[in-house]
Design a protein around this motif. Structure first.
Motif, mmCIF file in Angstrom:
data_model
loop_
_atom_site.group_PDB
_atom_site.id
_atom_site.type_symbol
_atom_site.label_atom_id
_atom_site.label_comp_id
_atom_site.label_asym_id
_atom_site.label_seq_id
_atom_site.Cartn_x
_atom_site.Cartn_y
_atom_site.Cartn_z
ATOM 1 N N VAL A 1 65.378 36.964 -9.836
ATOM 2 C CA VAL A 1 64.066 37.558 -10.094
ATOM 3 C C VAL A 1 63.577 38.156 -8.779
ATOM 4 C CG1 VAL A 1 61.684 37.169 -10.840
ATOM 5 C CG2 VAL A 1 63.546 35.847 -11.881
ATOM 6 N N VAL B 1 60.634 39.695 -6.850
ATOM 7 C CA VAL B 1 59.175 39.730 -6.916
ATOM 8 C C VAL B 1 58.641 40.970 -6.222
ATOM 9 C CG1 VAL B 1 57.049 38.522 -6.266
ATOM 10 C CG2 VAL B 1 59.046 37.226 -7.048
ATOM 11 N N PHE C 1 66.172 40.495 -12.845
ATOM 12 C CA PHE C 1 64.835 40.694 -13.379
ATOM 13 C C PHE C 1 63.944 41.220 -12.254
ATOM 14 C CE2 PHE C 1 66.602 37.094 -15.779
ATOM 15 C CZ PHE C 1 66.443 37.543 -17.086
ATOM 16 N N VAL C 2 62.987 42.065 -12.596
ATOM 17 C CA VAL C 2 62.088 42.618 -11.583
ATOM 18 C C VAL C 2 60.663 42.587 -12.098
ATOM 19 C CG1 VAL C 2 61.545 44.603 -10.139
ATOM 20 C CG2 VAL C 2 63.912 44.161 -10.778
ATOM 21 N N LEU C 3 59.757 42.084 -11.260
ATOM 22 C CA LEU C 3 58.328 42.179 -11.559
ATOM 23 C C LEU C 3 57.843 43.516 -11.012
ATOM 24 C CD1 LEU C 3 58.888 38.965 -11.088
ATOM 25 C CD2 LEU C 3 56.412 38.907 -11.247
ATOM 26 N N SER D 1 61.778 47.704 -5.736
ATOM 27 C CA SER D 1 61.646 47.049 -7.047
ATOM 28 C C SER D 1 61.693 48.077 -8.162
ATOM 29 C CB SER D 1 60.325 46.271 -7.119
ATOM 30 O OG SER D 1 60.237 45.309 -6.114
ATOM 31 N N VAL E 1 60.160 42.364 -16.119
ATOM 32 C CA VAL E 1 59.472 41.208 -16.687
ATOM 33 C C VAL E 1 58.080 41.122 -16.088
ATOM 34 C CG1 VAL E 1 61.527 39.843 -17.208
ATOM 35 C CG2 VAL E 1 60.472 39.626 -14.968
ATOM 36 N N PRO F 1 56.926 34.683 -16.642
ATOM 37 C CA PRO F 1 58.089 33.802 -16.478
ATOM 38 C C PRO F 1 58.791 33.460 -17.786
ATOM 39 C CG PRO F 1 56.243 32.964 -15.208
ATOM 40 C CD PRO F 1 55.720 34.114 -16.032
ATOM 41 N N VAL G 1 61.782 35.582 -18.650
ATOM 42 C CA VAL G 1 63.024 35.225 -17.961
ATOM 43 C C VAL G 1 63.673 34.057 -18.691
ATOM 44 C CG1 VAL G 1 64.022 34.364 -15.804
ATOM 45 C CG2 VAL G 1 62.171 36.061 -15.739
ATOM 46 N N THR H 1 53.964 32.992 -7.271
ATOM 47 C CA THR H 1 55.163 32.893 -8.109
ATOM 48 C C THR H 1 55.426 31.443 -8.482
ATOM 49 O OG1 THR H 1 56.104 34.870 -7.103
ATOM 50 C CG2 THR H 1 57.637 33.378 -8.224
#
Length: 180
Positions: A49, A51, A74-76, A88, A99, A102, A105, A161
């Protein structure tokens, strides 16, 4: 310990968890070792992930290693005007999974979400307590939280996070808020 501001985190992980390195004990934090470290992080993970990743960053190296090893990345997303999210957004354009919660994910990894937890302020770190004091049910940006708490932006994002994964705060397009 690198950066030095992570000494407390290092001590806590040493006491309660596991510290692992492919380098001998006492090896200094050398810039040329970071890519190999990032490869190891990717190899030990089921997924990654991201952030926040600027245009050039270790997070992008780790994301590339993860993708090459068949791991889901996954990328915020972040504000398009913030340079810290240029990398990102590039990952998202290149096919990483966007995403914003949480549970997304967990769902992708077929992991059942933990039951909801009520916040116990006495168990929060000083940084988390400062963050909670700035939050309400109306979302505010991580940048604003950093300004109001005086904490470093990276520390705020890391704490947020953790708190989000612990079910203590929620994140939406407007920022972070106390979980109702």
């Amino acid at each position: 310990v690198f950066p030095a501001s992570n000494r407390e985190l290092y001590a806590e992980i040493r006491e309660k968890g596991c510290l692992l390195s492919q380098f001998p004990v006492g090896t200094p934090s050398l810039r040329q070792n970071f890519p190999e470290r990032n490869f190891t992080i990717a190899a030990l993970s089921h997924a990654l992930v991201v952030v926040e990743a600027p245009e050039i960053s270790g997070a992008l190296i780790t994301a590339r290693n993860s993708a090459e090893q068949g791991r889901t990345v996954f990328v915020l997303p972040g504000p398009i005007t913030h340079r810290g999210f240029v990398g990102s957004h590039g990952l998202i354009r290149d096919g990483a999974t966007l995403v914003d919660h949480p549970n997304q994910v967990l769902e992708q990894l077929n992991i059942e979400a933990a039951p909801e937890v009520k916040m116990d302020a006495s168990q929060l770190s000083p940084g988390q307590q400062a963050i909670v004091a700035t939050l309400s049910e109306s979302p505010i940006s991580a940048e604003k939280i950093s300004e109001e708490t005086g904490l470093d932006a990276a520390e705020v994002l890391a704490e947020l996070t953790t708190m989000e994964m612990d079910g203590l705060v929620i994140r939406d397009a407007g920022g972070y808020a106390i979980k109702p």
